[in-house]
Design an enzyme around this catalytic site. Structure first.
Site, PDB file in Angstrom:
ATOM      1  N   ALA A  16      -1.736  -5.298   3.721  1.00 48.08           N
ATOM      2  CA  ALA A  16      -3.169  -5.106   3.486  1.00 48.08           C
ATOM      3  C   ALA A  16      -3.411  -4.713   2.035  1.00 48.08           C
ATOM      4  O   ALA A  16      -2.708  -3.852   1.488  1.00 48.08           O
ATOM      5  CB  ALA A  16      -3.698  -4.038   4.432  1.00 48.08           C
ATOM      6  N   GLN A  68      -3.128 -13.023  10.633  1.00 49.60           N
ATOM      7  CA  GLN A  68      -2.736 -11.903  11.495  1.00 49.60           C
ATOM      8  C   GLN A  68      -3.967 -11.140  11.976  1.00 49.60           C
ATOM      9  O   GLN A  68      -4.821 -10.759  11.166  1.00 49.60           O
ATOM     10  CB  GLN A  68      -1.805 -10.942  10.752  1.00 49.60           C
ATOM     11  CG  GLN A  68      -1.197  -9.923  11.712  1.00 49.60           C
ATOM     12  CD  GLN A  68      -0.432  -8.809  11.029  1.00 49.60           C
ATOM     13  OE1 GLN A  68      -0.996  -8.034  10.271  1.00 49.60           O
ATOM     14  NE2 GLN A  68       0.857  -8.718  11.296  1.00 49.60           N
ATOM     15  N   CYS A  99       0.916  -1.779  13.149  1.00 46.92           N
ATOM     16  CA  CYS A  99       0.219  -0.918  12.185  1.00 46.92           C
ATOM     17  C   CYS A  99       0.214   0.545  12.643  1.00 46.92           C
ATOM     18  O   CYS A  99      -0.194   0.849  13.763  1.00 46.92           O
ATOM     19  CB  CYS A  99      -1.216  -1.406  11.971  1.00 46.92           C
ATOM     20  SG  CYS A  99      -2.082  -0.357  10.792  1.00 46.92           S
ATOM     21  N   ASN A 200      12.884  -7.418   9.475  1.00 49.68           N
ATOM     22  CA  ASN A 200      12.067  -6.883   8.382  1.00 49.68           C
ATOM     23  C   ASN A 200      12.358  -5.400   8.164  1.00 49.68           C
ATOM     24  O   ASN A 200      12.457  -4.632   9.112  1.00 49.68           O
ATOM     25  CB  ASN A 200      10.580  -7.098   8.732  1.00 49.68           C
ATOM     26  CG  ASN A 200       9.626  -6.352   7.808  1.00 49.68           C
ATOM     27  OD1 ASN A 200       8.814  -5.549   8.261  1.00 49.68           O
ATOM     28  ND2 ASN A 200       9.710  -6.588   6.508  1.00 49.68           N
ATOM     29  N   GLY A 201      12.486  -5.046   6.895  1.00 46.15           N
ATOM     30  CA  GLY A 201      12.620  -3.643   6.531  1.00 46.15           C
ATOM     31  C   GLY A 201      13.688  -3.404   5.496  1.00 46.15           C
ATOM     32  O   GLY A 201      14.874  -3.663   5.748  1.00 46.15           O
TER      33      GLY A 201
HETATM   34  C1  LIG Z   1       0.657  -1.673   1.374  1.00 41.74           C
HETATM   35  C2  LIG Z   1       1.181  -2.183   2.692  1.00 41.74           C
HETATM   36  C3  LIG Z   1       0.303  -2.823   3.560  1.00 41.74           C
HETATM   37  C4  LIG Z   1       0.775  -3.318   4.790  1.00 41.74           C
HETATM   38  N1  LIG Z   1      -0.087  -4.016   5.594  1.00 41.74           N
HETATM   39  C5  LIG Z   1       0.403  -4.626   6.720  1.00 41.74           C
HETATM   40  C6  LIG Z   1      -0.426  -5.508   7.494  1.00 41.74           C
HETATM   41  O1  LIG Z   1      -1.595  -5.758   7.179  1.00 41.74           O
HETATM   42  N2  LIG Z   1       0.137  -6.067   8.594  1.00 41.74           N
HETATM   43  C7  LIG Z   1       1.433  -5.830   8.988  1.00 41.74           C
HETATM   44  O2  LIG Z   1       1.898  -6.368   9.995  1.00 41.74           O
HETATM   45  N3  LIG Z   1       2.222  -4.997   8.260  1.00 41.74           N
HETATM   46  C8  LIG Z   1       1.754  -4.437   7.137  1.00 41.74           C
HETATM   47  N4  LIG Z   1       2.591  -3.688   6.368  1.00 41.74           N
HETATM   48  C9  LIG Z   1       4.018  -3.558   6.735  1.00 41.74           C
HETATM   49  C10 LIG Z   1       4.847  -4.668   6.066  1.00 41.74           C
HETATM   50  O3  LIG Z   1       4.461  -5.947   6.559  1.00 41.74           O
HETATM   51  C11 LIG Z   1       6.358  -4.469   6.340  1.00 41.74           C
HETATM   52  O4  LIG Z   1       6.551  -4.480   7.727  1.00 41.74           O
HETATM   53  C12 LIG Z   1       6.894  -3.154   5.765  1.00 41.74           C
HETATM   54  O5  LIG Z   1       6.437  -2.945   4.439  1.00 41.74           O
HETATM   55  C13 LIG Z   1       8.428  -3.122   5.794  1.00 41.74           C
HETATM   56  O6  LIG Z   1       8.970  -4.175   5.024  1.00 41.74           O
HETATM   57  P1  LIG Z   1       9.564  -3.930   3.533  1.00 41.74           P
HETATM   58  O7  LIG Z   1      10.578  -2.845   3.624  1.00 41.74           O
HETATM   59  O8  LIG Z   1      10.131  -5.250   3.120  1.00 41.74           O
HETATM   60  O9  LIG Z   1       8.393  -3.505   2.684  1.00 41.74           O
HETATM   61  C14 LIG Z   1       2.131  -3.145   5.155  1.00 41.74           C
HETATM   62  C15 LIG Z   1       2.985  -2.485   4.275  1.00 41.74           C
HETATM   63  C16 LIG Z   1       2.532  -2.014   3.051  1.00 41.74           C
HETATM   64  C17 LIG Z   1       3.494  -1.317   2.129  1.00 41.74           C
END
Ligand SMILES: Cc1cc2nc3c(=O)[nH]c(=O)nc-3n(C[C@H](O)[C@H](O)[C@H](O)COP(=O)(O)O)c2cc1C
Length: 322
Positions: A16, A68, A99, A200-201
């Site tokens: 987001a 989404q 979320c 993911n993560g």
């Molecule tokens: C600023 C921000 C906004 C996010 N918004 C969403 C979102 O709108 N929908 C969603 O499924 N996950 C959202 N996430 C989670 C990410 O999709 C992801 O699952 C999470 O950051 C872990 O992955 P990473 O370690 O590669 O960042 C958001 C994460 C961040 C940091």
């Protein structure tokens, strides 16, 4: 060990306030295979809210592209999904079951459904039916908290009602973004279902991606690391092919940052608002750059492209010499 790239897609994680069309296209250009909008409220869609309509728009060259949705009311989500399909014909609809934000959870949306599997199932059934034959995918966390890690069961329910792919962020809702993603649980989800599971993560570079690619998952999803380094997709793709990778030069990094800002200004038709909106993004882009502290202090008050140009010129001169 290098893994075959195809079929092993790299997903840009929905974020987001971050993954708008401009940033999605940057990531696609750098090698992301599958893009999704940020989460969009089913209620916002139903109210035909102009801002919400903006969130679901995308360009043809972003395909394959998903929208989404989040919400806690099965019928409203189903109706919202139908409207989105009518408006923009995405390649898939993704349901957000991850979320952690209170304002989403308290209305039974996002990760709140992880502790209410009967409602989660109803939501998934309603959306799958409404979208048929368009594929519906889901994004989950591993559970509500450490005592209730239930991602394998959740994924089985989702598979049972026709969800076609599940992305798993390896944290619980209670963790927020703290601690580490639990890839053992992600792996156990992959073993529990036959539909593709996307891990993911905490993927930060090619090394972590290669390691995680052997968890039984059918693809990887990358979020925060792409914010400071969209080239991460190129790096991972090259590593999967066993090719060497040359990171971008400082000039190339700045060129991309400038281009991103210019496109935001063009899109918003208001330089000041666009540049204010870019401040957080500039912080992410400059992470790890030489002299980051004074640079970031200057970027935190930036209001125009001309100011950015001055900053870039002086940063390049200081770092590389004239
Ligand atoms: C600023 C921000 C906004 C996010 N918004 C969403 C979102 O709108 N929908 C969603 O499924 N996950 C959202 N996430 C989670 C990410 O999709 C992801 O699952 C999470 O950051 C872990 O992955 P990473 O370690 O590669 O960042 C958001 C994460 C961040 C940091």
């Amino acid at each position: 060990m290098a893994v075959e790239k195809d079929p092993f897609p790299l997903f840009l994680a929905p974020m987001a306030g971050v993954t708008n069309s401009i940033f999605r296209r940057i990531c696609k250009e750098k090698g992301a295979d599958i893009l999704t909008t940020e989460f969009v409220s089913a209620d916002g869609i139903m109210h035909r809210n102009a801002r919400t309509r903006g969130y679901v728009r995308f360009l043809e060259n972003e395909r394959p592209m998903g929208v989404q949705l989040f919400g806690g009311d099965p019928e409203r989500l189903a109706e919202a999904a139908k409207l989105v399909i009518e408006w923009v014909q995405p390649d898939f609809i993704d349901i957000n079951f991850g979320c952690p934000a209170n304002k989403v959870v308290c209305r039974h949306g996002g990760s709140s459904l992880l502790r209410d599997c009967p409602l989660l199932e109803k939501v998934a059934v309603a959306v799958v039916r409404a979208c048929d034959p368009l594929p519906v995918t889901a994004k989950i966390r591993i559970g509500w908290d450490e005592k209730s890690v239930n991602a394998p069961e959740t994924a089985r329910i989702l598979e049972g009602v026709g969800i076609r792919r599940v992305a798993v962020h390896g944290r619980t809702r209670a963790q927020g973004y703290s601690g580490l993603a639990d890839w053992e649980v992600i792996s156990s989800v992959a073993a529990a279902v036959s539909i593709p599971v996307i891990g993911n993560g905490d993927i930060t570079d090619a090394e972590t991606a290669l390691k995680r690619s052997s968890s039984g998952v059918m693809g990887l999803m990358i979020g925060r690391a792409a914010m400071s380094n969209p080239w991460i997709f190129t790096e991972i793709n090259r590593a999967f092919r066993g090719e060497s990778y040359q990171p971008p030069t400082l000039e190339e990094r700045w060129d991309l940052v400038r281009r991103h800002c210019a496109e935001e200004i063009h899109d918003r038709e208001d330089e000041k608002t666009a540049m204010h909106g870019m401040r957080g993004r500039l912080m992410a882009y400059t992470r790890g750059m030489h002299g980051a502290r004074p640079l970031r202090a200057a970027l935190s008050t930036i209001s125009s492209l001309a100011e950015l140009d001055d900053l870039i010129a002086s940063h390049l001169a200081e770092t590389l010499g004239d």
